[in-house]
Design a protein around this motif. Structure first.
Motif, PDB file in Angstrom:
ATOM      1  N   ARG A   1      13.045 -20.558 -43.434  1.00  0.00           N
ATOM      2  CA  ARG A   1      13.897 -21.534 -43.421  1.00  0.00           C
ATOM      3  C   ARG A   1      13.988 -22.607 -42.663  1.00  0.00           C
ATOM      4  O   ARG A   1      14.558 -23.683 -42.599  1.00  0.00           O
ATOM      5  N   GLY A   2      13.318 -22.230 -41.396  1.00  0.00           N
ATOM      6  CA  GLY A   2      13.297 -23.172 -40.188  1.00  0.00           C
ATOM      7  C   GLY A   2      12.383 -24.404 -40.199  1.00  0.00           C
ATOM      8  O   GLY A   2      12.531 -25.178 -39.462  1.00  0.00           O
ATOM      9  N   SER A   3      11.305 -23.989 -40.937  1.00  0.00           N
ATOM     10  CA  SER A   3      10.336 -25.030 -40.821  1.00  0.00           C
ATOM     11  C   SER A   3      10.030 -25.691 -42.428  1.00  0.00           C
ATOM     12  O   SER A   3      10.296 -25.338 -43.264  1.00  0.00           O
ATOM     13  N   PRO A   4       9.273 -26.754 -42.293  1.00  0.00           N
ATOM     14  CA  PRO A   4       9.184 -27.439 -43.666  1.00  0.00           C
ATOM     15  C   PRO A   4       8.301 -27.005 -44.673  1.00  0.00           C
ATOM     16  O   PRO A   4       7.206 -26.328 -44.096  1.00  0.00           O
TER      17      PRO A   4
ATOM     18  N   PHE B   1      -0.316 -31.649 -52.853  1.00  0.00           N
ATOM     19  CA  PHE B   1      -0.161 -32.772 -51.741  1.00  0.00           C
ATOM     20  C   PHE B   1      -0.509 -32.165 -50.493  1.00  0.00           C
ATOM     21  O   PHE B   1      -0.351 -32.879 -49.417  1.00  0.00           O
TER      22      PHE B   1
ATOM     23  N   ARG C   1      12.944 -28.702 -49.080  1.00  0.00           N
ATOM     24  CA  ARG C   1      13.174 -27.627 -48.259  1.00  0.00           C
ATOM     25  C   ARG C   1      12.471 -27.700 -46.700  1.00  0.00           C
ATOM     26  O   ARG C   1      11.538 -28.083 -46.897  1.00  0.00           O
TER      27      ARG C   1
ATOM     28  N   PHE D   1      -1.597 -26.749 -37.028  1.00  0.00           N
ATOM     29  CA  PHE D   1      -0.515 -26.771 -37.868  1.00  0.00           C
ATOM     30  C   PHE D   1       0.423 -25.508 -37.505  1.00  0.00           C
ATOM     31  O   PHE D   1       1.585 -25.775 -37.484  1.00  0.00           O
TER      32      PHE D   1
ATOM     33  N   PHE E   1       6.134 -28.014 -46.563  1.00  0.00           N
ATOM     34  CA  PHE E   1       4.995 -28.957 -46.389  1.00  0.00           C
ATOM     35  C   PHE E   1       4.159 -28.282 -45.347  1.00  0.00           C
ATOM     36  O   PHE E   1       2.894 -27.966 -45.608  1.00  0.00           O
ATOM     37  N   ILE E   2       4.436 -28.263 -44.311  1.00  0.00           N
ATOM     38  CA  ILE E   2       3.742 -27.457 -43.125  1.00  0.00           C
ATOM     39  C   ILE E   2       3.387 -26.286 -43.574  1.00  0.00           C
ATOM     40  O   ILE E   2       2.184 -26.005 -43.087  1.00  0.00           O
TER      41      ILE E   2
ATOM     42  N   PHE F   1       0.172 -26.008 -45.578  1.00  0.00           N
ATOM     43  CA  PHE F   1      -0.839 -26.590 -44.794  1.00  0.00           C
ATOM     44  C   PHE F   1      -1.477 -25.466 -44.240  1.00  0.00           C
ATOM     45  O   PHE F   1      -2.810 -24.927 -43.911  1.00  0.00           O
ATOM     46  N   PHE F   2      -0.210 -24.918 -43.305  1.00  0.00           N
ATOM     47  CA  PHE F   2      -0.651 -23.786 -42.409  1.00  0.00           C
ATOM     48  C   PHE F   2      -1.370 -22.633 -43.075  1.00  0.00           C
ATOM     49  O   PHE F   2      -2.582 -22.330 -42.946  1.00  0.00           O
TER      50      PHE F   2
ATOM     51  N   LEU G   1       5.090 -30.112 -54.398  1.00  0.00           N
ATOM     52  CA  LEU G   1       4.484 -30.305 -53.137  1.00  0.00           C
ATOM     53  C   LEU G   1       2.938 -29.675 -53.130  1.00  0.00           C
ATOM     54  O   LEU G   1       2.129 -30.232 -52.205  1.00  0.00           O
TER      55      LEU G   1
ATOM     56  N   THR H   1      14.746 -27.341 -35.425  1.00  0.00           N
ATOM     57  CA  THR H   1      15.702 -26.658 -35.933  1.00  0.00           C
ATOM     58  C   THR H   1      16.726 -25.900 -35.366  1.00  0.00           C
ATOM     59  O   THR H   1      18.009 -25.982 -35.542  1.00  0.00           O
TER      60      THR H   1
ATOM     61  N   LEU I   1      11.944 -18.082 -39.790  1.00  0.00           N
ATOM     62  CA  LEU I   1      10.532 -18.827 -39.838  1.00  0.00           C
ATOM     63  C   LEU I   1      10.378 -19.648 -41.219  1.00  0.00           C
ATOM     64  O   LEU I   1       9.982 -20.735 -41.059  1.00  0.00           O
TER      65      LEU I   1
ATOM     66  N   PHE J   1      -4.800 -23.495 -44.370  1.00  0.00           N
ATOM     67  CA  PHE J   1      -6.065 -23.301 -43.266  1.00  0.00           C
ATOM     68  C   PHE J   1      -6.241 -21.896 -42.939  1.00  0.00           C
ATOM     69  O   PHE J   1      -7.397 -21.529 -42.415  1.00  0.00           O
TER      70      PHE J   1
ATOM     71  N   LEU K   1      10.516 -25.355 -35.683  1.00  0.00           N
ATOM     72  CA  LEU K   1      11.179 -24.192 -35.642  1.00  0.00           C
ATOM     73  C   LEU K   1      11.995 -24.736 -34.348  1.00  0.00           C
ATOM     74  O   LEU K   1      13.390 -24.439 -34.314  1.00  0.00           O
TER      75      LEU K   1
ATOM     76  N   LYS L   1      13.326 -31.326 -42.120  1.00  0.00           N
ATOM     77  CA  LYS L   1      12.323 -30.955 -42.706  1.00  0.00           C
ATOM     78  C   LYS L   1      11.532 -31.684 -43.608  1.00  0.00           C
ATOM     79  O   LYS L   1      10.505 -31.491 -44.242  1.00  0.00           O
TER      80      LYS L   1
END
Lengths: 269, 295
Positions: A85-88, A194, A269, B252, A90-91, A94-95, A191, B263, A83, A98, B260, B211
């Motif tokens: 390592r697979g997503s940015p 931003f 990352r 988001f 930055f996102i 944000f997630f 980051l 990738t 979870l 919120f 996910l 990413k």
């Protein structure tokens, strides 16, 4: 020179809210830019150091979990690592921001997490734990079979085998890669401001101030190189510190068998 | 979109969502996903080309060229991440405008930098002030692609440089023994063999590139992050026929799941490519395939 000292007094701790309240608006001097961007570095160091320290322990636990035989330990650890390592990142920021905003309306306990100092720290902590866990897991897999057999032959098992054999060897093997992880994490702290988390009363990190100057002067050629300079200094500091630890981890080995630190920089990352 | 969408306030939950998710702004949101994919598809080959040039420059025998290649690799790799994105977009924009200013308005006697302003003559503006909206958007997107390519090109150059050195030297010597020229050795022996060494690094880079795409938002592109913030925010009934609370968290979450899946699919595909490239190579992987009887 004296005016520069004055500027340092005014803005040296501006990112913490101490000193002059208003940011400089025009006629920016080099001294002002260096001081404010340097003051922002306090936040980068805060995020980097705390996330790294806390993440280290969670990462060890996760790596052991991923290495475990039991499905119930292995699957959650694998999913957690995938979870994050697979997503940015930055996102993720944000997630999380919120998410904390929604939780805040449910219970006031979550109120501090909508501010960067706690919320972003949690995200960075979980993120670095996932990345480091993958490194530690790789190291666990490559612990020499003979080491474990020797421990068994000496009658060690369970905690004492882990404490004396598995863990130190794991750290020793993982250390060069872990040094890189520490450097990426430091870069990733830029980051934070931003990505939704508000810079309350313009208390931001180094990149926040650098982009403030770049926006105001339309001249990226001064603030960004200053920022780069600060980060290069920081990176050198990390390399020195981790190099010392590396020396200590490898101190029992003969000179030529010691693992050389190989530094490979990565980007986002 | 659908005929029953005329008065959303009267709809049940399911048709309401069907209508809500097909509004015009949501279509822009879906187009933004395509933008991300387009960015990746253009950037990856361009960055690879940059990387190839960088690696070839770094390997060159002529010292200044080799220094140039090595500097390119080290500078971009040593300095923190998004600072580069923020820097390059302004720097490239100003660089291009400055060059056009020098060529088009050579009689202009005022300095370009006036205090806090960057002033060029009207003809040198790029895109021209009179240009259509889509020209401005395309220009911004092109700048973003160039920025991504420069940064990732340096990383690719580093990987390819390492891979070229990993090809066993005896292979190159064999080529020389057959009387091949330097150029022939490079093209016929080095290039085909280096890919298997470069692929782990390049696939890692591809993951990093995926990413990095949300950073488009920082470059001022209307990408998925922009739309997720816009669409998710609280909407009151005064301005839209689809009022809702703060749904940014859910938007988001969708982005998180999108990345996910992206990738994961990439991981599987790259694994296949690696299998294909390893075939017949003098590496541990190739040996394992040979023993398993795959050849």
């Amino acid at each position: 020179m004296t005016s520069c000292l004055h500027t340092i007094q005014d803005y040296g701790l501006r990112s913490l809210g101490i000193g002059e309240r208003l940011l400089p608006r025009e006629g920016f001097t080099l001294c002002e830019q260096v001081t404010l961007i340097g003051s922002g570095m306090i936040w980068n160091i805060y995020f980097g150091v705390l996330a790294l320290l806390a993440g280290f322990f969670l990462a060890t636990a996760l790596a052991l979990g991923k290495n475990a035989h039991s499905r119930w330990l292995r699957k959650p650890a694998e999913w957690f690592i995938f979870l994050f390592r697979g997503s940015p990142l930055f996102i993720q920021f944000f997630f999380a921001y919120f998410l904390f905003l929604s939780l805040k309306s449910v219970h006031p306990f979550f109120a501090p997490f909508t501010a960067a100092w706690a919320g972003a720290l949690v995200v960075l902590f979980l993120n670095t734990a996932a990345y480091s866990a993958e490194i530690f897991y790789g190291a666990l897999q490559s612990i020499p079979k003979g080491d474990i057999q020797a421990a068994d032959a000496l009658g060690m098992s369970g905690w004492s085998r882990f404490r004396r054999i598995t863990w130190p060897t794991m750290l020793r093997l993982a250390w060069p890669a872990y040094t890189n992880e520490a450097i990426f994490l430091f870069h990733a702290t830029t980051l934070v401001f931003f990505s939704g988390f508000p810079a309350w009363q313009q208390r931001g990190d180094a990149l926040y101030y650098a982009s403030y100057f770049a926006d105001k002067t339309f001249n990226p050629f001064i603030p960004y190189p200053i920022l780069a300079g600060f980060f290069i200094l920081c990176t050198l500091g990390i390399i020195a510190l981790f190099g010392l630890i590396n020396r200590r981890l490898n101190r029992h080995l003969p000179q030529e068998a010691r693992q050389k630190m190989r530094l490979r920089f990565n980007l986002i990352r | 979109m659908f005929s029953f969408c005329a008065d959303p306030a009267t709809l049940d939950r399911l048709p309401w969502f069907a209508c809500y998710l097909t509004t015009g702004v949501h279509m822009s949101f879906y187009v933004a996903f395509a933008k991300v994919v387009v960015l990746l598809l253009i950037t990856a080959p361009v960055a690879l080309a940059f990387g190839f040039l960088g690696a070839m420059a770094a390997r060159a025998h002529f010292l200044p060229v080799s220094l140039l290649g090595k500097t390119y690799i080290t500078i971009v790799r040593g300095v923190p991440d998004i600072a580069f994105f923020l820097f390059f977009v302004i720097a490239l924009d100003q660089g291009v405008e400055w060059l056009r200013h020098k060529v088009l308005c050579s009689d202009w006697d005022q300095p370009v930098r006036q205090g806090s302003d960057f002033v060029v003559c009207a003809q040198a503006k790029l895109p021209l002030n009179s240009a259509a909206q889509w020209v401005h958007e395309t220009y911004g997107f092109a700048l973003a692609i160039i920025t991504f390519s420069i940064v990732f090109g340096a990383f690719a150059a580093n990987v390819i440089f390492g891979a070229m050195r990993a090809v066993p030297h005896t292979q190159l010597e064999t080529g020389a023994a057959y009387g091949m020229s330097r150029h022939q050795i490079f093209r016929r022996i080095l290039i085909p063999q280096m890919w298997v060494y470069a692929l782990p690094g390049l696939s890692n880079l591809w993951m990093v590139l995926i990413k990095a795409t949300p950073l488009l938002f920082l470059l001022g592109i209307e990408d998925i992050v922009y739309w997720a913030r816009e669409l998710g925010g609280t909407k009151s009934g005064r301005f839209t026929s689809y009022p809702h609370g703060d749904w940014r968290m859910w938007y988001f979450l969708v982005l998180l799941v999108f990345y996910l899946c992206f990738t994961r699919v990439s991981e599987i595909l790259l694994e296949r490519i690696m299998q294909r490239l390893t075939r017949g190579q003098a590496t541990a992987g190739g040996e394992a395939q040979r023993k398993a009887g795959l050849l």
